[in-house]
Scaffold this motif. Sequence first.
Motif, PDB file in Angstrom:
ATOM      1  N   LEU A   1       0.759  -1.277   0.062  1.00 26.72           N
ATOM      2  CA  LEU A   1       0.079  -0.064  -0.171  1.00 26.72           C
ATOM      3  C   LEU A   1       1.047   1.228   0.066  1.00 26.72           C
ATOM      4  CD1 LEU A   1      -2.581  -0.986   2.429  1.00 26.72           C
ATOM      5  CD2 LEU A   1      -3.099  -0.854  -0.079  1.00 26.72           C
ATOM      6  N   LEU A   2       2.151   1.230   0.757  1.00 28.94           N
ATOM      7  CA  LEU A   2       2.863   2.353   0.828  1.00 28.94           C
ATOM      8  C   LEU A   2       3.659   2.623  -0.658  1.00 28.94           C
ATOM      9  CD1 LEU A   2       4.098   4.659   2.537  1.00 28.94           C
ATOM     10  CD2 LEU A   2       6.111   2.847   3.007  1.00 28.94           C
ATOM     11  N   ARG A   3       3.780   1.708  -1.326  1.00 30.75           N
ATOM     12  CA  ARG A   3       4.454   1.812  -2.689  1.00 30.75           C
ATOM     13  C   ARG A   3       3.237   2.405  -3.671  1.00 30.75           C
ATOM     14  NH1 ARG A   3       7.154  -3.191  -1.478  1.00 30.75           N
ATOM     15  NH2 ARG A   3       5.371  -4.276  -2.488  1.00 30.75           N
TER      16      ARG A   3
ATOM     17  N   GLN B   1       2.955   5.971  -3.092  1.00 29.78           N
ATOM     18  CA  GLN B   1       4.251   6.901  -3.728  1.00 29.78           C
ATOM     19  C   GLN B   1       3.808   6.842  -5.079  1.00 29.78           C
ATOM     20  OE1 GLN B   1       7.648   4.430  -2.533  1.00 29.78           O
ATOM     21  NE2 GLN B   1       7.651   5.311  -0.363  1.00 29.78           N
ATOM     22  N   LYS B   2       3.456   5.924  -5.628  1.00 34.46           N
ATOM     23  CA  LYS B   2       3.053   6.045  -7.243  1.00 34.46           C
ATOM     24  C   LYS B   2       1.935   7.200  -7.346  1.00 34.46           C
ATOM     25  CE  LYS B   2       4.581   1.453  -8.612  1.00 34.46           C
ATOM     26  NZ  LYS B   2       4.030   0.066  -8.866  1.00 34.46           N
ATOM     27  N   ASP B   3       0.995   7.017  -6.702  1.00 34.70           N
ATOM     28  CA  ASP B   3      -0.192   7.919  -6.835  1.00 34.70           C
ATOM     29  C   ASP B   3       0.340   9.572  -6.797  1.00 34.70           C
ATOM     30  OD1 ASP B   3      -1.667   5.958  -7.434  1.00 34.70           O
ATOM     31  OD2 ASP B   3      -2.544   5.887  -4.975  1.00 34.70           O
ATOM     32  N   SER B   4       1.414   9.533  -5.677  1.00 36.38           N
ATOM     33  CA  SER B   4       1.761  10.886  -5.385  1.00 36.38           C
ATOM     34  C   SER B   4       2.643  11.359  -6.689  1.00 36.38           C
ATOM     35  CB  SER B   4       2.578  11.019  -4.167  1.00 36.38           C
ATOM     36  OG  SER B   4       1.893  10.733  -3.065  1.00 36.38           O
ATOM     37  N   GLN B   5       3.440  10.360  -7.402  1.00 33.36           N
ATOM     38  CA  GLN B   5       4.302  10.795  -8.350  1.00 33.36           C
ATOM     39  C   GLN B   5       3.331  11.098  -9.318  1.00 33.36           C
ATOM     40  OE1 GLN B   5       6.868   7.478  -8.866  1.00 33.36           O
ATOM     41  NE2 GLN B   5       8.107   8.116  -7.020  1.00 33.36           N
ATOM     42  N   ALA B   6       2.218  10.405  -9.604  1.00 30.05           N
ATOM     43  CA  ALA B   6       1.186  10.596 -10.814  1.00 30.05           C
ATOM     44  C   ALA B   6       0.229  11.836 -10.202  1.00 30.05           C
ATOM     45  CB  ALA B   6       0.420   9.434 -10.861  1.00 30.05           C
ATOM     46  N   ASP B   7       0.603  12.554  -9.584  1.00 30.17           N
ATOM     47  CA  ASP B   7      -0.119  13.941  -8.803  1.00 30.17           C
ATOM     48  C   ASP B   7      -1.525  13.527  -8.637  1.00 30.17           C
ATOM     49  OD1 ASP B   7      -0.387  16.513  -8.330  1.00 30.17           O
ATOM     50  OD2 ASP B   7      -0.633  17.100 -10.579  1.00 30.17           O
ATOM     51  N   LYS B   8      -1.729  12.547  -7.969  1.00 26.70           N
ATOM     52  CA  LYS B   8      -3.127  11.902  -7.306  1.00 26.70           C
ATOM     53  C   LYS B   8      -2.892  11.965  -5.959  1.00 26.70           C
ATOM     54  CE  LYS B   8      -3.624   9.356 -11.365  1.00 26.70           C
ATOM     55  NZ  LYS B   8      -4.073   7.789 -12.036  1.00 26.70           N
ATOM     56  N   PRO B   9      -2.655  13.033  -5.306  1.00 27.45           N
ATOM     57  CA  PRO B   9      -2.605  13.217  -3.814  1.00 27.45           C
ATOM     58  C   PRO B   9      -3.755  12.506  -3.070  1.00 27.45           C
ATOM     59  CG  PRO B   9      -3.164  15.492  -4.476  1.00 27.45           C
ATOM     60  CD  PRO B   9      -2.778  14.366  -5.677  1.00 27.45           C
ATOM     61  N   ASP B  10      -5.025  12.608  -3.573  1.00 27.02           N
ATOM     62  CA  ASP B  10      -6.094  12.192  -2.705  1.00 27.02           C
ATOM     63  C   ASP B  10      -6.206  10.653  -2.844  1.00 27.02           C
ATOM     64  OD1 ASP B  10      -7.232  14.887  -2.346  1.00 27.02           O
ATOM     65  OD2 ASP B  10      -8.223  14.671  -4.294  1.00 27.02           O
TER      66      ASP B  10
ATOM     67  N   ASP C   1      -5.768   7.934   0.453  1.00 29.66           N
ATOM     68  CA  ASP C   1      -6.804   7.009   0.521  1.00 29.66           C
ATOM     69  C   ASP C   1      -5.861   5.552   0.901  1.00 29.66           C
ATOM     70  OD1 ASP C   1      -8.499   8.638   0.482  1.00 29.66           O
ATOM     71  OD2 ASP C   1      -9.001   7.944  -1.598  1.00 29.66           O
ATOM     72  N   ASP C   2      -4.703   5.247   0.152  1.00 24.93           N
ATOM     73  CA  ASP C   2      -3.682   4.190   0.407  1.00 24.93           C
ATOM     74  C   ASP C   2      -3.101   4.150   1.583  1.00 24.93           C
ATOM     75  OD1 ASP C   2      -4.643   3.246  -2.043  1.00 24.93           O
ATOM     76  OD2 ASP C   2      -2.682   4.539  -3.223  1.00 24.93           O
ATOM     77  N   LEU C   3      -2.666   5.485   1.916  1.00 26.23           N
ATOM     78  CA  LEU C   3      -2.033   5.623   3.284  1.00 26.23           C
ATOM     79  C   LEU C   3      -2.938   5.284   4.445  1.00 26.23           C
ATOM     80  CD1 LEU C   3       0.465   8.364   2.442  1.00 26.23           C
ATOM     81  CD2 LEU C   3       1.013   5.977   2.953  1.00 26.23           C
ATOM     82  N   SER C   4      -4.345   5.574   4.377  1.00 25.81           N
ATOM     83  CA  SER C   4      -5.473   5.317   5.188  1.00 25.81           C
ATOM     84  C   SER C   4      -5.737   3.920   5.409  1.00 25.81           C
ATOM     85  CB  SER C   4      -6.575   6.149   5.095  1.00 25.81           C
ATOM     86  OG  SER C   4      -6.393   7.724   4.959  1.00 25.81           O
ATOM     87  N   ASP C   5      -5.444   3.249   4.467  1.00 22.79           N
ATOM     88  CA  ASP C   5      -5.678   1.558   4.528  1.00 22.79           C
ATOM     89  C   ASP C   5      -4.569   0.996   5.245  1.00 22.79           C
ATOM     90  OD1 ASP C   5      -8.105   1.962   2.912  1.00 22.79           O
ATOM     91  OD2 ASP C   5      -7.179   1.416   1.116  1.00 22.79           O
ATOM     92  N   ALA C   6      -3.304   1.608   4.787  1.00 22.30           N
ATOM     93  CA  ALA C   6      -2.015   1.172   5.390  1.00 22.30           C
ATOM     94  C   ALA C   6      -2.126   1.378   7.048  1.00 22.30           C
ATOM     95  CB  ALA C   6      -0.739   1.543   4.971  1.00 22.30           C
ATOM     96  N   LEU C   7      -2.866   2.507   7.527  1.00 19.66           N
ATOM     97  CA  LEU C   7      -2.669   2.866   8.865  1.00 19.66           C
ATOM     98  C   LEU C   7      -4.026   2.053   9.575  1.00 19.66           C
ATOM     99  CD1 LEU C   7      -2.155   6.762   8.705  1.00 19.66           C
ATOM    100  CD2 LEU C   7      -0.952   5.016  10.071  1.00 19.66           C
TER     101      LEU C   7
ATOM    102  N   THR D   1       4.186   9.902   6.712  1.00 20.34           N
ATOM    103  CA  THR D   1       4.167   9.577   4.963  1.00 20.34           C
ATOM    104  C   THR D   1       2.738  10.352   4.770  1.00 20.34           C
ATOM    105  OG1 THR D   1       5.533   7.783   5.011  1.00 20.34           O
ATOM    106  CG2 THR D   1       4.163   8.171   3.241  1.00 20.34           C
ATOM    107  N   ARG D   2       1.478   9.845   5.741  1.00 14.77           N
ATOM    108  CA  ARG D   2       0.383  10.650   5.278  1.00 14.77           C
ATOM    109  C   ARG D   2       0.241  11.935   5.408  1.00 14.77           C
ATOM    110  NH1 ARG D   2      -5.409   8.624   7.386  1.00 14.77           N
ATOM    111  NH2 ARG D   2      -4.836  10.013   9.159  1.00 14.77           N
ATOM    112  N   ALA D   3       1.059  12.350   6.690  1.00 14.64           N
ATOM    113  CA  ALA D   3       1.202  13.902   6.685  1.00 14.64           C
ATOM    114  C   ALA D   3       2.020  14.720   5.416  1.00 14.64           C
ATOM    115  CB  ALA D   3       1.640  14.278   8.017  1.00 14.64           C
ATOM    116  N   GLN D   4       2.883  14.013   5.134  1.00 14.84           N
ATOM    117  CA  GLN D   4       3.562  14.600   3.998  1.00 14.84           C
ATOM    118  C   GLN D   4       2.580  14.730   2.620  1.00 14.84           C
ATOM    119  OE1 GLN D   4       7.336  12.610   3.148  1.00 14.84           O
ATOM    120  NE2 GLN D   4       8.144  14.169   1.890  1.00 14.84           N
ATOM    121  N   THR D   5       1.812  13.665   2.359  1.00 24.58           N
ATOM    122  CA  THR D   5       0.977  13.481   1.351  1.00 24.58           C
ATOM    123  C   THR D   5      -0.165  14.876   1.506  1.00 24.58           C
ATOM    124  OG1 THR D   5       1.404  11.352   1.229  1.00 24.58           O
ATOM    125  CG2 THR D   5      -0.420  11.992   0.164  1.00 24.58           C
ATOM    126  N   ARG D   6      -0.502  15.012   2.630  1.00 23.70           N
ATOM    127  CA  ARG D   6      -1.700  15.956   2.971  1.00 23.70           C
ATOM    128  C   ARG D   6      -0.951  17.269   2.785  1.00 23.70           C
ATOM    129  NH1 ARG D   6      -5.140  13.368   8.028  1.00 23.70           N
ATOM    130  NH2 ARG D   6      -6.797  12.186   6.505  1.00 23.70           N
TER     131      ARG D   6
END
Length: 297
Positions: free
Chosen positions: A180-182, A185-194, A198-204, A216-221
């Motif tokens: 889920l963490l990987r 990261q791919k979503d963030s690189q693809a400019d899909k922060p939302d 969601d992926d990081l929320s599932d991991a948490l 990591t989720r704080a950095q994404t937010r």
Amino acid sequence: MQGPAFPGWLLAHDMRATRFSGFRRSGFLRSGALITLSLLTSLSPAGLVRAQTQHTLSGQAGHPHGKAPSAPHAAQTAPAQTIVPSPAASPTLRTPPSSDSPAVRPKTSAVSTTGSPATSAPSGTKAPFATPHKKLTRPQQIAALADQLAQAKTPEDAQALEDRLEALRAAGLSPTTQLLLRRAQKDSQADKPDEAVDDLSDALALQPDSAILWRTRAQTRLAAGDFNAAVTDLGEALQRDGRDAKSWGLLSTVEEQRKDGPAALKAWQKVLELNPMADKNHKRLDALHIKAFGQPT
């Protein structure tokens, strides 16, 4: 005709016949032979034993009460004998072995991994094994590396320690959480922060005690512009790992974006406590101080 000396001669002849008759002469010879034989026999070992026995019996017979003489009397009459101590009874003097002999050569004791010699076991028992170092747990290893990071002398050493700390913090993630963490990261690189959030929320949801997931989720937010949510996630991360210099650095950045200069300065000061090499020349510290309190006059 009988001469005048005849009676004397006859008397002498009769005396010789009387004293040295054939019977007496043969008896004298027999007694001489017996005496000679007795002397020869007494010279042999068996004869000596028999002579001692006869002497003892004769002594007992000659005693008034028919008993052997008492011990003091026997000690006075008996010849002195030299007593030779037997080898078993006499103590033997042992020469102490030299230091080169195997008997006194010190045994090399096993040294434990802590540096102290191991206690040698008594003879006949098994020697105990040297106690190895207990392997540190992951939180203990993180704490030890954090101590080294606070004492780092060069930026290169600090960066190497931070990389090791980051690897240890991520080592506690399960395979599903890592997947889920990987994906995040791919979503963030693809400019899909939302979607990354969601992926990081599932991991948490799988590992809520992982401080690195909250950071990591704080950095994404933060990338998504949700500053308040980012501060909330960083609070959760620092509650679980208060010596994470990266979380404090990210908090300083978020507070700076929120235009909270004093909070940003305070968070950055905490970073310098944990990693002095993060701002070796204090450029960022001075800049945050100006934003917090203005230009000094």
